[in-house]
Design a protein around this motif. Structure first.
Motif, short mmCIF file in Angstrom:
data_model
loop_
_atom_site.label_atom_id
_atom_site.label_comp_id
_atom_site.label_asym_id
_atom_site.label_seq_id
_atom_site.Cartn_x
_atom_site.Cartn_y
_atom_site.Cartn_z
N TYR A 308 0.85 -1.19 0.00
CA TYR A 308 0.00 0.00 0.00
C TYR A 308 0.89 1.24 0.00
CZ TYR A 308 -4.67 -1.97 0.48
OH TYR A 308 -5.87 -2.61 0.24
N TYR A 309 0.67 2.12 -0.98
CA TYR A 309 1.33 3.42 -1.03
C TYR A 309 0.38 4.44 -0.41
CZ TYR A 309 3.93 0.79 -4.57
OH TYR A 309 4.65 -0.17 -5.23
N SER A 384 -11.33 -6.76 -1.63
CA SER A 384 -11.83 -6.99 -0.28
C SER A 384 -10.77 -7.64 0.61
CB SER A 384 -13.09 -7.85 -0.31
OG SER A 384 -12.82 -9.12 -0.88
N ILE A 385 -10.02 -8.61 0.06
CA ILE A 385 -8.98 -9.26 0.86
C ILE A 385 -7.82 -8.31 1.09
CG2 ILE A 385 -7.75 -10.35 -1.08
CD1 ILE A 385 -8.41 -12.05 2.28
N ARG A 386 -7.50 -7.48 0.12
CA ARG A 386 -6.45 -6.47 0.31
C ARG A 386 -6.82 -5.55 1.47
NH1 ARG A 386 -4.29 -4.33 -5.64
NH2 ARG A 386 -4.36 -6.34 -6.74
N GLU A 387 -8.07 -5.09 1.46
CA GLU A 387 -8.52 -4.15 2.49
C GLU A 387 -8.53 -4.79 3.88
OE1 GLU A 387 -9.65 -0.70 2.63
OE2 GLU A 387 -8.18 -0.89 1.01
N PHE A 390 -5.04 -4.54 4.99
CA PHE A 390 -4.68 -3.13 5.17
C PHE A 390 -5.12 -2.65 6.55
CE2 PHE A 390 -6.38 1.25 4.95
CZ PHE A 390 -5.17 1.93 4.83
N LYS A 391 -6.32 -2.99 6.94
CA LYS A 391 -6.83 -2.56 8.24
C LYS A 391 -6.02 -3.16 9.39
CE LYS A 391 -11.51 -1.75 6.50
NZ LYS A 391 -12.91 -2.27 6.42
N GLN A 392 -5.60 -4.43 9.21
CA GLN A 392 -4.76 -5.05 10.24
C GLN A 392 -3.44 -4.31 10.37
OE1 GLN A 392 -4.20 -9.34 10.36
NE2 GLN A 392 -6.06 -9.67 9.15
N LEU A 406 -5.45 7.14 12.06
CA LEU A 406 -4.56 7.30 10.90
C LEU A 406 -5.32 7.23 9.58
CD1 LEU A 406 -1.25 5.35 11.72
CD2 LEU A 406 -1.65 7.81 11.68
N ILE A 407 -6.32 6.38 9.52
CA ILE A 407 -7.08 6.24 8.27
C ILE A 407 -7.70 7.58 7.87
CG2 ILE A 407 -9.16 5.21 7.26
CD1 ILE A 407 -8.44 2.60 8.59
#
Length: 490
Positions: A308-309, A384-387, A390-392, A406-407
């Motif tokens: 993730y950039y 969906s799996i990327r996200e 990302f949240k973790q 941070l989000i």
């Protein structure tokens, strides 16, 4: 002789420069709109500049040697800054910062495990020997045959190089504390396999990193690409972007040229620094391939990764340039990557924050970050799996830095994963780092730099010798350029 090179990553540009230095007419064809392959860079309309790939500047002497070979220094093209600490490693109950100063590093080791400073000296003395012999006498071989390694020096060195023992056992000869073991095993993860499946020779990575320092080129890794490109262009190399090579034409056992953007370009020799599997399976007719599909399916590949950039509208405290999140079991994730081929249960990941060092990569008061999580190749990597992951990662980043929300501060966000590696680089199963440097995939056991059926077709890059990483890719380009130039005299 006209030499065509497919791909403009580190190995492709290096090969172009070395071949042009010998007086050849060299043309490089790049499918994307900028040079650099995985080391591309992009800038957003909000003022964030991201390196897309490499971020660890280790083995500075190897990179320096490239510039020296053409009468330049790296400092002619960019400024290098040494990072201190080199990185932080986040454990469940402690954060360890590895200092740049070796005396401080020894004190750190002694604090964690009594007597570890002396053991570190012993380890680094051994690793230095491997580095000097390995980088001078091993990695520069084209690896056509084991006879290339038959020399008095190498024969005398064979035992000390630990070619047949595994890295994990080797580390445990020196250190017992789990955190020190993890700290010392970490560098070989760059080689794409677990420490117990990598030759102990690769302790040279610890020397090339920890002892020689961790650096950052101001402006990002693209500055190395720009410097190498400038040298190549001064030697007459022509670069062609947005040039997708569609086919390699072969006649009477010799490559005649390439078909690119529906045009035909004649060549006396062709070097592919593109994905080896893609080159053979998609650009060559079947009868001219070195390896079939079964061969590639049988190989052990280094992981892919979820990246993730991120551009934040605030500064993030308590964060270094490099941070490794190792709160969970490394070997569990390895099993899930290499054996089970599933998304990780408790992922380890890495955070790079170059804006801590380089004010040019983010607006004033903002932060530039990329998150990288190693994963198995060939996974379904939908949004969906990327996200989910990302949240973790963001949650753990907040816990480490003592921040919240941070989000809400994200002003730029882009993900890059398996499907993107396949689309942008034709990477086999979306691999990020090429073949794993296991004992059975080292030296002569790697895919050959020469096509065995087409006399003037060659391969370079992370899927052939010497292996993955920026310094090895530069060396790979030099190796194959020498092989092509030898052909001129046959």
């Amino acid at each position: 002789m006209k030499i065509v090179i497919i791909g403009s990553g580190f190995s492709g540009i290096a090969a172009a420069a070395y071949a042009a230095k010998e007086g050849h007419d060299v043309h490089v064809y790049e499918k994307n709109n900028t040079l650099g392959g995985r080391a591309r860079q992009f800038t957003t309309d909000r003022g964030y500049t991201f390196d897309m790939g490499p971020s660890w500047y280790w083995m500075p002497d190897v990179i320096e040697n490239f510039f020296n070979d053409f009468g330049y220094k790296a400092s002619d093209f960019y400024e290098l800054v040494e990072l201190n600490p080199q990185f932080e490693m986040v454990f469940e109950d402690e954060v360890i910062a590895l200092p740049a100063d070796y005396t401080e590093m020894k004190a750190l080791f002694d604090r964690i495990e009594e007597g570890a400073a002396v053991q570190l000296d012993r380890f680094m003395a051994d690793a230095k020997y491997k580095y000097e012999v390995g980088m001078m006498d091993f990695v520069n071989k084209p690896c056509h045959s084991w006879f290339e390694f038959v020399s008095l020096k190498i024969a005398k060195s064979a035992f000390k190089l630990d070619l047949l023992s595994d890295f994990s056992q080797f580390v445990r000869k020196f250190f017992k504390h789990p955190k020190l073991v993890t700290l010392m095993e970490f560098p070989v993860i760059f080689l794409g396999a677990m420490p117990d499946n990598i030759p102990a020779l690769y302790s040279l990575m610890n020397y090339g990193g920890y002892r020689m320092g961790t650096w950052y080129p101001m402006g990002g890794f693209v500055k190395i690409i720009e410097g190498m490109t400038a040298i190549a262009e001064r030697l007459g190399v022509k670069f062609h972007c947005n040039a997708e090579v569609e086919h390699i034409e072969v006649k009477d056992g010799s490559a005649r040229g390439i078909r690119v953007n529906n045009d035909f370009c004649i060549a006396d020799a062709i070097i592919s620094s593109a994905d080896y599997h893609h080159t053979e399976q998609m650009l060559l007719d079947e009868e001219y391939r070195n390896y079939g599909e079964a061969y590639w399916e049988s190989r052990t590949f280094a992981p892919s990764c979820l990246i993730y950039y991120l551009g934040f509208d605030r500064r993030i405290p308590n964060l270094k340039h490099h941070t490794l999140f190792f709160e969970h079991d490394l070997y569990q994730q390895a099993k899930e990557i290499y054996e089970e081929k599933i998304w990780p249960t408790n992922p380890l990941f890495y955070v790079c924050c170059p804006s801590k060092t380089d004010p040019e990569v983010a607006p004033i008061g903002h932060e530039n970050i990329f998150l990288l999580m190693p994963i198995a190749t060939g996974l379904n990597d939908g949004e969906s799996i990327r996200e989910q992951y990302f949240k973790q990662m963001i949650t753990r980043l907040e816990r480490h830095t003592g921040t919240t929300g941070l989000i809400d501060g994200i002003r730029y966000k882009r993900s890059f994963c398996i499907a993107d590696f396949m689309e942008d680089y034709h990477a086999f199963k979306g691999n990020a780092y090429g073949l794993a440097n296991t004992l059975r995939q080292t030296a002569v056991f790697k895919p050959a730099v020469r096509n065995k059926k087409v006399k003037n077709l060659f391969y370079t890059g992370q899927l052939t010798v010497p292996g993955p990483g920026v310094p090895p890719s530069i060396i790979s380009g030099k190796i194959v350029a020498n092989e092509v130039c030898k052909q001129c005299f046959l």
